[in-house]
Structures are given as C-alpha cells and as structure tokens.
Write a protein that holds these residues in place. Structure first.
Motif, mmCIF file in Angstrom:
data_model
loop_
_atom_site.group_PDB
_atom_site.id
_atom_site.type_symbol
_atom_site.label_atom_id
_atom_site.label_comp_id
_atom_site.label_asym_id
_atom_site.label_seq_id
_atom_site.Cartn_x
_atom_site.Cartn_y
_atom_site.Cartn_z
ATOM 1 N N LEU A 229 0.814 -1.218 0.000
ATOM 2 C CA LEU A 229 0.000 0.000 0.000
ATOM 3 C C LEU A 229 0.846 1.266 0.000
ATOM 4 O O LEU A 229 0.349 2.335 -0.332
ATOM 5 C CB LEU A 229 -0.943 0.012 1.205
ATOM 6 C CG LEU A 229 -2.013 -1.064 1.251
ATOM 7 C CD1 LEU A 229 -2.888 -0.900 2.482
ATOM 8 C CD2 LEU A 229 -2.858 -1.060 -0.011
ATOM 9 N N ARG A 230 2.106 1.160 0.379
ATOM 10 C CA ARG A 230 2.967 2.337 0.424
ATOM 11 C C ARG A 230 3.721 2.538 -0.902
ATOM 12 O O ARG A 230 3.638 3.590 -1.502
ATOM 13 C CB ARG A 230 3.953 2.242 1.580
ATOM 14 C CG ARG A 230 4.805 3.512 1.699
ATOM 15 C CD ARG A 230 5.581 3.566 2.994
ATOM 16 N NE ARG A 230 4.651 3.816 4.091
ATOM 17 C CZ ARG A 230 4.815 3.366 5.317
ATOM 18 N NH1 ARG A 230 5.877 2.653 5.626
ATOM 19 N NH2 ARG A 230 3.949 3.635 6.256
ATOM 20 N N CYS A 231 4.442 1.514 -1.341
ATOM 21 C CA CYS A 231 5.290 1.686 -2.534
ATOM 22 C C CYS A 231 4.691 1.080 -3.798
ATOM 23 O O CYS A 231 5.165 1.360 -4.902
ATOM 24 C CB CYS A 231 6.685 1.104 -2.287
ATOM 25 S SG CYS A 231 6.747 -0.715 -2.253
ATOM 26 N N GLY A 232 3.670 0.234 -3.642
ATOM 27 C CA GLY A 232 3.038 -0.400 -4.794
ATOM 28 C C GLY A 232 3.749 -1.644 -5.281
ATOM 29 O O GLY A 232 3.254 -2.336 -6.164
ATOM 30 N N GLY A 233 4.916 -1.921 -4.722
ATOM 31 C CA GLY A 233 5.658 -3.118 -5.107
ATOM 32 C C GLY A 233 5.023 -4.369 -4.528
ATOM 33 O O GLY A 233 4.103 -4.302 -3.697
ATOM 34 N N PRO A 234 5.517 -5.516 -4.948
ATOM 35 C CA PRO A 234 4.937 -6.766 -4.443
ATOM 36 C C PRO A 234 5.329 -7.041 -2.989
ATOM 37 O O PRO A 234 6.442 -6.746 -2.565
ATOM 38 C CB PRO A 234 5.517 -7.822 -5.374
ATOM 39 C CG PRO A 234 6.793 -7.233 -5.869
ATOM 40 C CD PRO A 234 6.575 -5.746 -5.931
ATOM 41 N N ILE A 235 4.382 -7.578 -2.257
ATOM 42 C CA ILE A 235 4.657 -8.064 -0.907
ATOM 43 C C ILE A 235 5.207 -9.478 -1.068
ATOM 44 O O ILE A 235 4.673 -10.276 -1.844
ATOM 45 C CB ILE A 235 3.380 -8.066 -0.037
ATOM 46 C CG1 ILE A 235 2.848 -6.634 0.096
ATOM 47 C CG2 ILE A 235 3.658 -8.681 1.326
ATOM 48 C CD1 ILE A 235 1.504 -6.531 0.802
ATOM 49 N N GLU A 236 6.256 -9.775 -0.367
ATOM 50 C CA GLU A 236 6.935 -11.053 -0.488
ATOM 51 C C GLU A 236 5.961 -12.203 -0.229
ATOM 52 O O GLU A 236 5.194 -12.163 0.738
ATOM 53 C CB GLU A 236 8.099 -11.126 0.511
ATOM 54 C CG GLU A 236 9.161 -10.064 0.311
ATOM 55 C CD GLU A 236 8.805 -8.665 0.836
ATOM 56 O OE1 GLU A 236 7.727 -8.494 1.448
ATOM 57 O OE2 GLU A 236 9.602 -7.739 0.607
#
Length: 107
Positions: free
Chosen positions: A79-86
């Motif tokens: 939700l912060r950076c938009g990258g994937p959560i591991e």
C-alpha cells in the motif's frame, strides 16, 4: 509443496477471529461475584478481555481490508510503494498491507 491460497487463508483467519470475538464477548457478559475483592480481580480480567476483544476486532477489520484488496485485484501489492509483498510474508501474515521494506520505515 502446497500453494498459498489467500482466500483459504483469509477465510481461516476470519473464522478464528470471529470465534475469539464471540468467546470474549461471552466471557465479558458473565456476572461478577458478590465479594468485592473478587470483583476487583474480575474487573482487571475484564480490562484484559476488552484489550483482547479490540485486538480480535481489528483482526476482523484487517481480514475485511485484505478481502477487499483481493476483490479489487490489488492483494499482494504494498500500500505504500506499490511493489509486491513477499510471498513468504503473505503466507505468514495473509493480511499484510506492506512489503518488508516499507514495514520497516516509519509512517
């Protein structure tokens, strides 16, 4: 090796939190003893139970938010950076909203 299914994991968490909420509310609804010393102890226990209830209710809200992200197709995105959560993080914490990097950062 089993594949992580977020729906199953979220359903399991929802059931667990719902059962906790129900049990805690039942305990809080019990009458107190007539003895004043015993009442003091029971009221302290009630304070602990209220804290546990708040925690379980927040867990239900976290599950609802995760289910909403799943429905929107954004589950697994930070939700912060938009990258994937591991994937391992999601398997351990299906309601995770942030990747490890963003979790370590202060808001």
């Amino acid at each position: 090796m089993s594949t992580f299914d977020p729906r199953v994991a979220l359903d399991r968490l929802h059931l667990e939190y719902s059962q906790r909420v129900s049990a805690i509310r039942g305990d809080l609804g019990q009458p107190h003893a007539a003895d004043s010393a015993e009442q003091a102890s029971e009221r302290q226990n009630d304070d602990v139970l209220r804290a546990l209830l708040a925690e379980a209710e927040e867990g239900l809200r976290a599950v609802a938010r995760a289910r909403q992200r799943l429905a929107e197709g954004t589950y697994g995105a930070c939700l912060r950076c938009g990258g994937p959560i591991e994937p391992a993080r999601l398997a351990a914490l299906p309601t995770a909203e942030y990747c490890l990097g963003c979790t370590d950062r202060t808001p």
